[in-house]
Design a protein around this motif. Structure first.
Motif, mmCIF file in Angstrom:
data_model
loop_
_atom_site.group_PDB
_atom_site.id
_atom_site.type_symbol
_atom_site.label_atom_id
_atom_site.label_comp_id
_atom_site.label_asym_id
_atom_site.label_seq_id
_atom_site.Cartn_x
_atom_site.Cartn_y
_atom_site.Cartn_z
ATOM 1 N N GLY A 1 -3.570 54.391 -20.956
ATOM 2 C CA GLY A 1 -3.260 54.335 -19.539
ATOM 3 C C GLY A 1 -4.422 53.979 -18.654
ATOM 4 N N GLU A 2 -5.630 53.863 -19.231
ATOM 5 C CA GLU A 2 -6.788 53.482 -18.413
ATOM 6 C C GLU A 2 -6.981 51.969 -18.474
ATOM 7 N N ASP A 3 -8.200 51.497 -18.617
ATOM 8 C CA ASP A 3 -8.470 50.069 -18.456
ATOM 9 C C ASP A 3 -8.288 49.239 -19.714
ATOM 10 N N GLY A 4 -7.907 49.868 -20.828
ATOM 11 C CA GLY A 4 -7.756 49.102 -22.057
ATOM 12 C C GLY A 4 -9.088 48.790 -22.689
ATOM 13 N N HIS B 1 -7.236 43.647 -23.506
ATOM 14 C CA HIS B 1 -6.027 44.151 -24.158
ATOM 15 C C HIS B 1 -5.646 45.472 -23.498
ATOM 16 N N ALA B 2 -4.468 45.494 -22.867
ATOM 17 C CA ALA B 2 -4.013 46.679 -22.139
ATOM 18 C C ALA B 2 -3.533 47.757 -23.100
ATOM 19 N N LEU B 3 -3.700 48.991 -22.692
ATOM 20 C CA LEU B 3 -3.227 50.147 -23.458
ATOM 21 C C LEU B 3 -2.404 51.027 -22.518
ATOM 22 N N ARG B 4 -1.251 50.492 -22.129
ATOM 23 C CA ARG B 4 -0.377 51.200 -21.193
ATOM 24 C C ARG B 4 0.871 51.691 -21.923
ATOM 25 N N PRO B 5 1.392 52.839 -21.544
ATOM 26 C CA PRO B 5 2.655 53.306 -22.142
ATOM 27 C C PRO B 5 3.785 52.329 -21.846
ATOM 28 N N ILE B 6 4.532 51.948 -22.871
ATOM 29 C CA ILE B 6 5.691 51.085 -22.701
ATOM 30 C C ILE B 6 6.847 51.673 -23.511
ATOM 31 N N THR B 7 8.066 51.284 -23.141
ATOM 32 C CA THR B 7 9.240 51.899 -23.764
ATOM 33 C C THR B 7 9.421 51.469 -25.206
ATOM 34 N N THR B 8 8.878 50.317 -25.597
ATOM 35 C CA THR B 8 9.114 49.799 -26.947
ATOM 36 C C THR B 8 8.022 50.178 -27.944
ATOM 37 N N ARG B 9 7.036 50.961 -27.511
ATOM 38 C CA ARG B 9 5.974 51.339 -28.454
ATOM 39 C C ARG B 9 5.479 52.746 -28.119
ATOM 40 N N ARG B 10 5.363 53.568 -29.134
ATOM 41 C CA ARG B 10 4.804 54.913 -28.952
ATOM 42 C C ARG B 10 3.388 54.922 -29.531
ATOM 43 N N TYR B 11 2.417 55.249 -28.706
ATOM 44 C CA TYR B 11 1.027 55.291 -29.144
ATOM 45 C C TYR B 11 0.696 56.662 -29.740
ATOM 46 N N HIS B 12 -0.226 56.648 -30.696
ATOM 47 C CA HIS B 12 -0.740 57.875 -31.285
ATOM 48 C C HIS B 12 -2.259 57.783 -31.330
ATOM 49 N N ALA B 13 -2.911 58.922 -31.166
ATOM 50 C CA ALA B 13 -4.373 58.944 -31.155
ATOM 51 C C ALA B 13 -4.923 58.572 -32.527
ATOM 52 N N GLY B 14 -6.113 57.976 -32.526
ATOM 53 C CA GLY B 14 -6.782 57.664 -33.781
ATOM 54 C C GLY B 14 -7.433 56.297 -33.761
ATOM 55 N N TRP B 15 -7.966 55.930 -34.928
ATOM 56 C CA TRP B 15 -8.694 54.678 -35.077
ATOM 57 C C TRP B 15 -7.715 53.512 -35.203
ATOM 58 N N HIS B 16 -7.852 52.530 -34.321
ATOM 59 C CA HIS B 16 -6.993 51.357 -34.301
ATOM 60 C C HIS B 16 -7.806 50.137 -34.762
ATOM 61 N N ARG B 17 -7.471 49.649 -35.938
ATOM 62 C CA ARG B 17 -8.154 48.466 -36.475
ATOM 63 C C ARG B 17 -7.568 47.205 -35.836
ATOM 64 N N VAL B 18 -8.452 46.250 -35.542
ATOM 65 C CA VAL B 18 -8.044 44.985 -34.932
ATOM 66 C C VAL B 18 -8.573 43.843 -35.791
ATOM 67 N N GLU B 19 -7.699 42.911 -36.129
ATOM 68 C CA GLU B 19 -8.091 41.734 -36.909
ATOM 69 C C GLU B 19 -7.939 40.476 -36.066
ATOM 70 N N VAL B 20 -8.875 39.556 -36.207
ATOM 71 C CA VAL B 20 -8.745 38.230 -35.618
ATOM 72 C C VAL B 20 -8.128 37.313 -36.663
ATOM 73 N N LEU B 21 -7.067 36.603 -36.260
ATOM 74 C CA LEU B 21 -6.354 35.691 -37.153
ATOM 75 C C LEU B 21 -6.558 34.266 -36.664
ATOM 76 N N VAL B 22 -7.153 33.435 -37.485
ATOM 77 C CA VAL B 22 -7.341 32.031 -37.158
ATOM 78 C C VAL B 22 -6.462 31.215 -38.091
ATOM 79 N N ASN B 23 -5.535 30.475 -37.508
ATOM 80 C CA ASN B 23 -4.552 29.719 -38.293
ATOM 81 C C ASN B 23 -3.881 30.610 -39.332
ATOM 82 N N GLY B 24 -3.580 31.837 -38.893
ATOM 83 C CA GLY B 24 -2.847 32.768 -39.732
ATOM 84 C C GLY B 24 -3.672 33.550 -40.723
ATOM 85 N N GLN B 25 -4.969 33.317 -40.780
ATOM 86 C CA GLN B 25 -5.814 33.998 -41.753
ATOM 87 C C GLN B 25 -6.781 34.953 -41.043
ATOM 88 N N ALA B 26 -6.934 36.161 -41.593
ATOM 89 C CA ALA B 26 -7.855 37.133 -41.022
ATOM 90 C C ALA B 26 -9.296 36.692 -41.273
#
Length: 375
Positions: free
Chosen positions: A281-284, A340-365
């Motif tokens: 809910g803050e600045d993402g 990347h925003a981190l706001r509450p939305i009806t279609t996703r329930r967030y849970h606390a913890g470590w969130h891994r992020v991958e960059v995909l270039v032409n479909g490959q991490a």
């Protein structure tokens, strides 16, 4: 604060409908309709409101289905082109208030499908009958498919769009057409006729329909690209690109290759995320992607990123977000930045913890980092 979405079917629209229906048919029991339609309306969400208004119509329209359809058709505003308004006072009913009418047709008209489809043909030119046509596909497939085939050549873009939108296997808010999820082949001749439609409004629906199919039958959409992308005019190319979005995110090799995106990144990539600890809910968070080409030729790159959202019982599920589309010159280095925003939305329930992020270039991490989310 923005007006709640559900108020698109609020008291004012109910009273407008009652007035217009009584003007069209002086014998219409306006008071009874409004009393039933408005009872507890404020506590209902939008879809439930549409159903309540449909039930109020069922109680107050003539018992004869054909006569009731004729009454509703006479109450409608003149048809308008996509994006144009027919909201002049007294002009008739159009917009969201027509949704309950289509809901009524979908329930009251299943025993008289030809007359019901005729009514939906009129109503979809004032709002949309995309949800209401689906029960007829299930209950009367032969008649409905023949009707949709005929409507592909209708003068109204609203009707032509209904052909594609109403038969989407996984239409949001609509009855899921399980038979089409399993086998979408009945819709393919319709989409082939409509993919070069003169209206962008229609073509966008075809793109979304093909994207629906891609979720269950990726090879079919890859085959469609192989057949319809080479030599395609610009409007069809744009349609097919939009239809490919899910499979591009998934890194489907055939689809990436069709768009010239099949090659892996020649070079290196890095990902940095700030702050490392974020609160819902803050600045993402800010993603910084660094690219360094080692190629001697320019590279066409489709760059997305996948956030692995923590699940309630442990583990994670990935959601791919659109990033950038660019051409990286030979030997070029580039820094890309995205919030990347981190706001509450009806279609996703967030849970606390470590969130891994991958960059995909032409479909490959090609790079990964992460952030700690607190609620």
């Amino acid at each position: 604060m923005a007006e709640p979405f559900k108020n698109l079917l609020g008291e004012a629209r109910v009273r407008e409908a009652g007035e217009q229906l009584q003007r069209t048919w002086p014998g219409f029991d306006r008071a009874r309709f409004e009393q039933q339609a408005l009872q507890g309306l404020h506590s209902l969400e939008l879809k439930a409101r549409a159903r309540q208004l449909a039930a109020a119509l069922q109680s107050t329209l003539p018992a004869d289905f054909d006569a009731a359809c004729s009454l509703l058709e006479r109450s409608l505003a003149p048809p308008a082109a996509p994006g144009e308004s027919t909201s002049a006072a007294g002009a008739g009913l159009a917009g969201w208030i027509v949704w309950p009418m289509t809901e009524w047709v979908a329930t009251a008209g299943l025993a008289q499908p030809e007359r019901a489809l005729q009514a939906l043909h009129a109503m979809t030119q004032r709002f949309t009958a995309e949800w209401a046509v689906r029960p007829f596909i299930v209950a009367h497939p032969q008649l409905t498919w023949a009707t949709l085939q005929r409507w592909c050549g209708d003068p109204s873009a609203h009707v032509r769009r209904l052909v594609s939108e109403g038969s989407r296997p996984r239409l949001p808010w609509g009855l899921q057409l399980k038979a089409l999820v399993a086998d979408p082949s009945p819709t393919l001749p319709l989409l082939e006729r409509l993919q070069d439609d003169e209206s962008d409004y229609v073509r966008r629906s075809v793109a979304n329909h093909l994207n629906d199919i891609a979720k269950d039958h990726p090879a079919l959409v890859a085959d469609w690209l192989a057949a319809h992308l080479p030599g395609a005019p610009a409007p069809r190319r744009a349609l097919l690109r939009h239809a490919s979005r899910t499979l591009i995110k998934r890194g489907d090799a055939r689809v990436l290759s069709a768009w010239g995106l099949g090659q892996a990144l020649a070079g290196t990539a890095t990902l940095a995320i700030t702050p490392g600890q974020a609160r819902l809910g803050e600045d993402g968070v800010t993603l910084e992607v660094g690219l360094q080409s080692t190629a001697r030729q320019p590279q066409s790159l489709e760059i997305d990123y996948a956030v692995h959202h923590v699940k309630a019982r442990g583990g994670a599920t990935a959601k791919v977000f659109k990033g950038w589309k660019l051409v990286l010159a030979a030997g070029e280095s580039r820094l890309l930045r995205k919030r990347h925003a981190l706001r509450p939305i009806t279609t996703r329930r967030y849970h606390a913890g470590w969130h891994r992020v991958e960059v995909l270039v032409n479909g490959q991490a090609v790079a990964e980092a992460g952030f700690e989310l607190a609620l």
